[in-house]
Design an enzyme around this catalytic site. Structure first.
Site, mmCIF file in Angstrom:
data_model
loop_
_atom_site.group_PDB
_atom_site.id
_atom_site.type_symbol
_atom_site.label_atom_id
_atom_site.label_comp_id
_atom_site.label_asym_id
_atom_site.label_seq_id
_atom_site.Cartn_x
_atom_site.Cartn_y
_atom_site.Cartn_z
ATOM 1 N N HIS A 142 0.833 -1.204 0.000
ATOM 2 C CA HIS A 142 0.000 0.000 0.000
ATOM 3 C C HIS A 142 0.868 1.256 0.000
ATOM 4 O O HIS A 142 0.580 2.228 -0.700
ATOM 5 C CB HIS A 142 -0.930 0.000 1.207
ATOM 6 C CG HIS A 142 -2.147 -0.861 1.052
ATOM 7 N ND1 HIS A 142 -2.073 -2.240 1.089
ATOM 8 C CD2 HIS A 142 -3.458 -0.544 0.841
ATOM 9 C CE1 HIS A 142 -3.301 -2.738 0.928
ATOM 10 N NE2 HIS A 142 -4.150 -1.732 0.769
ATOM 11 N N HIS A 173 1.460 -3.553 9.364
ATOM 12 C CA HIS A 173 2.891 -3.514 9.062
ATOM 13 C C HIS A 173 3.673 -2.900 10.206
ATOM 14 O O HIS A 173 3.118 -2.213 11.066
ATOM 15 C CB HIS A 173 3.152 -2.691 7.791
ATOM 16 C CG HIS A 173 2.616 -3.311 6.542
ATOM 17 N ND1 HIS A 173 3.258 -4.326 5.871
ATOM 18 C CD2 HIS A 173 1.494 -3.043 5.836
ATOM 19 C CE1 HIS A 173 2.555 -4.657 4.798
ATOM 20 N NE2 HIS A 173 1.475 -3.908 4.761
#
Length: 220
Positions: free
Chosen positions: A127, A169
């Protein structure tokens, strides 16, 4: 002699210095998220994290771009369409390859229904790479009017920050993704397709996309 399980054989040896870095990354990610949530603007951003996640998903962007290519038959857009398509495909390939090679575990189990294949791994953040590639594409490679630059920058930063707030993440994953997105934009700058090349690729993808309104057979 003790028998080694399959998991023992598959377990990868991590160099001590790298193991320390990864451990610090995990620790600082937790501290950063905990500290950030003390601020009202960041807490309000967290409520929109799911929307930000979907707004930068690779399948969403690819589907939207392919629909745009199919519906908008305008030679003025061929160059933008083809170079952006190549960039998005390269981003997916690079991210998937690096994730398959590093196989770093995510901080938490990713419950997104759009998570497939190597995307279950953490490094780098796809992303973040995609957000910054798109940002640089529309501000440096195929610039939009300056009016759109601030919201695009805010969107790219928010997408990257949301990966931490959703605990998808670690900090190094996001930093790695941002770096990859910048490198991808430099690569696309080198591989940039001109108007003629873009029109040819578009005609190759669809007979109905020839600028002259002819079919591919008419060219031969």
């Amino acid at each position: 002699m003790d028998k080694k399980t399959k998991a023992d054989f598959e377990k990868r040896e991590i160099p001590p210095f790298l193991e320390k870095i990864l451990a610090l990354d995990v620790e600082w990610t937790k501290k950063f998220v905990s500290f950030s949530l003390n601020f009202v603007p960041i807490r309000s951003l967290k409520t929109h994290c799911k929307f930000l996640e979907y707004s930068c998903h690779g399948l969403v962007w690819l589907s939207a771009l392919l629909a745009f290519c199919w519906l908008i038959d305008n030679p003025n857009y061929y160059q933008l369409q083809m170079n952006l398509l190549i960039g998005l495909i390269l981003d997916i390939v690079f991210v998937a390859s690096i994730k398959a090679a590093t196989r770093r575990r995510r901080p938490t189990i990713d419950d997104s229904f759009l998570t497939i294949g190597p995307d279950k791994f953490s490094f780098p953040s796809g992303h973040a790479s995609r957000a910054f590639f798109i940002l640089l594409f529309f501000t440096a490679l195929e610039p939009l009017p300056l009016l759109f630059w601030p919201p695009m920058f805010a969107w790219a930063v928010s997408v990257s920050l949301s990966r931490l707030l959703l605990y998808r993440h670690h900090i190094l994953d996001v930093c790695g993704g941002i770096t990859l997105g910048i490198l991808e934009s430099l690569l696309i700058c080198i591989l940039w397709l001109g108007k003629d090349a873009s029109a040819w690729v578009m005609s190759w993808l669809s007979d109905e996309k020839l600028p002259s309104g002819t079919t591919q057979e008419d060219l031969f």
